[in-house]
Design a protein around this motif. Structure first.
Motif, PDB file in Angstrom:
ATOM      1  N   VAL A 152       0.860  -1.184   0.000  1.00 61.93           N
ATOM      2  CA  VAL A 152       0.000   0.000   0.000  1.00 61.93           C
ATOM      3  C   VAL A 152       0.900   1.240   0.000  1.00 61.93           C
ATOM      4  CG1 VAL A 152      -1.793   1.276   1.260  1.00 61.93           C
ATOM      5  CG2 VAL A 152      -1.733  -1.223   1.403  1.00 61.93           C
ATOM      6  N   ALA A 153       0.549   2.221  -0.836  1.00 56.35           N
ATOM      7  CA  ALA A 153       1.297   3.482  -0.852  1.00 56.35           C
ATOM      8  C   ALA A 153       0.441   4.569  -0.199  1.00 56.35           C
ATOM      9  CB  ALA A 153       1.634   3.880  -2.283  1.00 56.35           C
ATOM     10  N   ILE A 154       1.058   5.301   0.717  1.00 60.08           N
ATOM     11  CA  ILE A 154       0.379   6.466   1.295  1.00 60.08           C
ATOM     12  C   ILE A 154       0.902   7.690   0.558  1.00 60.08           C
ATOM     13  CG2 ILE A 154      -0.047   7.825   3.395  1.00 60.08           C
ATOM     14  CD1 ILE A 154      -1.040   4.944   3.551  1.00 60.08           C
ATOM     15  N   LEU A 155       0.010   8.402  -0.086  1.00 60.96           N
ATOM     16  CA  LEU A 155       0.397   9.617  -0.811  1.00 60.96           C
ATOM     17  C   LEU A 155       0.100  10.808   0.095  1.00 60.96           C
ATOM     18  CD1 LEU A 155       1.301  10.865  -3.577  1.00 60.96           C
ATOM     19  CD2 LEU A 155      -1.144  11.137  -4.052  1.00 60.96           C
ATOM     20  N   VAL A 156       1.180  11.432   0.586  1.00 56.03           N
ATOM     21  CA  VAL A 156       1.006  12.580   1.478  1.00 56.03           C
ATOM     22  C   VAL A 156       0.926  13.848   0.632  1.00 56.03           C
ATOM     23  CG1 VAL A 156       2.043  13.927   3.342  1.00 56.03           C
ATOM     24  CG2 VAL A 156       2.281  11.445   3.319  1.00 56.03           C
ATOM     25  N   VAL A 157      -0.163  14.614   0.832  1.00 55.18           N
ATOM     26  CA  VAL A 157      -0.303  15.888   0.131  1.00 55.18           C
ATOM     27  C   VAL A 157      -0.616  16.957   1.179  1.00 55.18           C
ATOM     28  CG1 VAL A 157      -1.443  17.134  -1.746  1.00 55.18           C
ATOM     29  CG2 VAL A 157      -1.353  14.628  -1.797  1.00 55.18           C
ATOM     30  N   ALA A 158       0.206  18.007   1.225  1.00 52.03           N
ATOM     31  CA  ALA A 158      -0.044  19.075   2.205  1.00 52.03           C
ATOM     32  C   ALA A 158      -1.292  19.852   1.796  1.00 52.03           C
ATOM     33  CB  ALA A 158       1.168  19.994   2.297  1.00 52.03           C
ATOM     34  N   ALA A 159      -2.197  19.998   2.759  1.00 54.61           N
ATOM     35  CA  ALA A 159      -3.482  20.627   2.470  1.00 54.61           C
ATOM     36  C   ALA A 159      -3.329  22.099   2.108  1.00 54.61           C
ATOM     37  CB  ALA A 159      -4.411  20.479   3.681  1.00 54.61           C
ATOM     38  N   ASP A 160      -2.204  22.701   2.504  1.00 54.96           N
ATOM     39  CA  ASP A 160      -2.016  24.125   2.189  1.00 54.96           C
ATOM     40  C   ASP A 160      -1.205  24.322   0.917  1.00 54.96           C
ATOM     41  OD1 ASP A 160       0.312  23.077   3.260  1.00 54.96           O
ATOM     42  OD2 ASP A 160       0.906  24.954   4.222  1.00 54.96           O
ATOM     43  N   ASP A 161      -0.817  23.239   0.278  1.00 49.17           N
ATOM     44  CA  ASP A 161       0.063  23.365  -0.880  1.00 49.17           C
ATOM     45  C   ASP A 161      -0.512  22.664  -2.115  1.00 49.17           C
ATOM     46  OD1 ASP A 161       2.379  24.450  -1.956  1.00 49.17           O
ATOM     47  OD2 ASP A 161       3.610  22.702  -1.488  1.00 49.17           O
ATOM     48  N   GLY A 162      -1.234  21.597  -1.870  1.00 49.91           N
ATOM     49  CA  GLY A 162      -1.874  20.898  -2.985  1.00 49.91           C
ATOM     50  C   GLY A 162      -0.918  20.023  -3.782  1.00 49.91           C
ATOM     51  N   VAL A 163      -1.388  19.593  -4.942  1.00 50.56           N
ATOM     52  CA  VAL A 163      -0.625  18.664  -5.786  1.00 50.56           C
ATOM     53  C   VAL A 163       0.573  19.382  -6.401  1.00 50.56           C
ATOM     54  CG1 VAL A 163      -0.711  17.305  -7.906  1.00 50.56           C
ATOM     55  CG2 VAL A 163      -2.615  17.210  -6.270  1.00 50.56           C
TER      56      VAL A 163
END
Ligand code: GDP
Length: 478
Positions: A152-163
């Motif tokens: 399983v891969a966890i994709l961390v995305v900062a909510a204040d920065d986006g993709v």
């Protein structure tokens, strides 16, 4: 080692009768199915002027061949192995630390925290294994060596920065490996957090939340405050149940090297992830191109252990040499067998490094396709601006050559990086750079991985080149 007369004949590309004749000449009467001792094999090889690479002749070096199959009824659930990926500074390391600190396996609190390259936590009685090196480069370089360890891969995305660019890279690396992705929307404590924007942006990459009709799990969290961690762990367990991850703890252990180094006091030290079976102290083991006996094992909290079951990471000593991350290992009941195969693999590696081959390349695409029925050409595009990358991608996709597809597995803006090259090596892809060049690390990786990288300054020339190579691949029409 044993080889029958006819097996030796096969290896030497001779007729069994020729071997039997030579043997008679040497005073040995043999039949086709008779086992030959090492001396006879050596003599026969000398007769045929074949240089004796003894171990190679005697031993099959493919570890897979020695793995005994498990009966379905012997399989039991095993913990998921998880890799955390995402853009730089989005909180991968913080998340790994946070999970580790809040959820150290029961009874192990107080143990010395060791960084051995992977660790295990427990949530509601279910264990989960995390690989401690965040990012997709480590993930994919292991894959390029034939090892698939991540479930399983966890994709961390900062909510204040986006993709961001590396978010996209991570998605493409996970997709190329066909590993399910859980999105962790991090930094929810920040005022500028905008999880909806993250969800919106990710729909472009086919990561659509369940609420919006998709099937991707999104978890909002704050790694720094430890909020949302429990939910993330629950979701990992959920996904691993869907994936039905299983192993047989009662078999000879096999798995993958996560990390390895030479320690002044302890010699070769390697962190192994057991993927099947149970590893014991004292086991005879082949690890990559080295071998040995497991002298001591230490778990992720610094405790000495005597055994390690499926999905468990342990640090071991007792190997003759230092293996490489991504190497596979397998335990053998018979110590002599382990040594023979370990030595044979060592020799084979030396031979192979003498005749190293480029992977897929435009120049000999035709040959490769003829031989391997390759009907899909994987391409990675890097360009100076997004517009060029897109233009190039869409023109390449439009090339129409019957029976051959182009698949753009990754495209991005900026210099060709090591990560691009590693992805190309793992996915057997060609890299096309448009108005960009490889950076220093990428150059080293290109040499090491033998990846075909094409640099262009004019879009139509890039397209022409690929098209020409593809046209060479056409199956003759009748
Ligand atoms: P990585 O490069 O993805 O491994 O990111 P790091 O874990 O090093 O985090 C980058 C920065 O973001 C650090 O300064 C962290 O303290 C900060 N950070 C990570 N997670 C959070 C979070 O949940 N909330 C806030 N406010 N900051 C965070």
């Amino acid at each position: 080692g044993t080889l029958t007369v006819s097996e030796l004949a096969d290896k030497l590309n001779k007729d069994a009768s020729e071997i039997i004749k030579k043997l008679m000449f040497l005073g040995v009467m043999a039949t086709k199915n008779q086992d030959l001792d090492d001396d006879s094999i050596e003599l026969i090889c000398a007769e045929f002027d074949v240089e004796v690479e003894k171990e190679i002749i005697l031993e099959d070096t493919d570890l897979d061949k020695y793995i005994s199959e498990d009966k379905p009824e012997d399989l039991v659930e095993r913990p998921a192995v998880v890799t955390i990926m995402g853009h730089v500074d989005h909180g991968k390391t913080t998340l790994l630390d946070s999970i580790r600190h809040t959820k150290v396996t029961a009874g192990e609190a107080g143990g010395i925290t060791q960084h051995i390259g992977a660790y295990q936590v427990e949530n509601d009685g279910k264990k989960i294994t995390f690989l401690d090196t965040p990012g997709h480069a480590a993930f994919t370089s292991m894959r390029s060596r034939g090892a698939q360890v991540t479930d399983v891969a966890i994709l961390v995305v900062a909510a204040d920065d986006g993709v961001m660019p590396q978010t996209v890279e991570a998605i493409n690396h996970a997709k190329a490996a066909e590993v399910p992705i859980i999105v962790a929307v991090n930094k929810m404590d920040k005022e500028a957090a905008n999880p909806n924007r993250v969800m919106q942006e990710l729909t472009e990459y086919e990561l659509v939340p369940e609420d919006w009709g998709g099937d991707t799990i999104f978890v909002n969290l704050s790694a720094i405050k430890g909020e949302g961690i429990d939910e993330l762990l629950e979701m990992i367990v959920l996904v691993s149940e869907v994936e039905e991850l299983k192993a047989n703890p009662n078999n000879n252990a096999f798995g993958t090297v996560i990390d390895a180094q030479l320690d002044k006091g302890r010699g070769s030290v390697a962190t192994l992830l057991v993927q099947n079976g149970t590893l014991h102290v004292g086991d005879s083991i082949v690890v990559g191109n080295t071998h040995g006996r497991v002298r001591a094992m230490v778990n992720d909290v610094g405790q000495r252990v005597t055994e390690a079951g499926p999905s468990t990471p342990v640090e071991i000593t007792g190997l003759n040499e230092v293996p490489e991350a991504g190497d596979q290992f397998l335990v053998f009941k018979d110590e002599k067998k382990a040594r023979q195969i370990g030595e044979a693999r060592q020799q084979k590696k030396i031979q192979e490094s003498r005749s190293e081959q480029t992977k897929v390349s435009l120049d000999d695409l035709f040959e490769q396709i003829k031989q391997g029925e390759m009907k899909e050409i994987n391409i990675i595009i890097k360009a100076d601006v997004q517009g060029s990358a897109e233009a190039l991608a869409s023109s390449l996709r439009k090339i129409e050559v019957e029976g051959v597809n182009i698949k753009i597995i990754h495209s991005g803006v900026g210099a060709i990086t090591e990560s691009d090259v590693i992805l190309a090596a793992a996915s057997n892809a060609i890299v096309i750079g448009f108005n960009v060049r490889p950076d220093a690390n990428a150059k080293k990786a290109i040499d090491r991985e033998k990846v075909d990288v094409r640099l262009h300054r004019v879009i139509y020339k890039a397209i022409e080149e690929v098209e020409a190579a593809m046209k060479g691949l056409l199956d003759p029409e009748y």
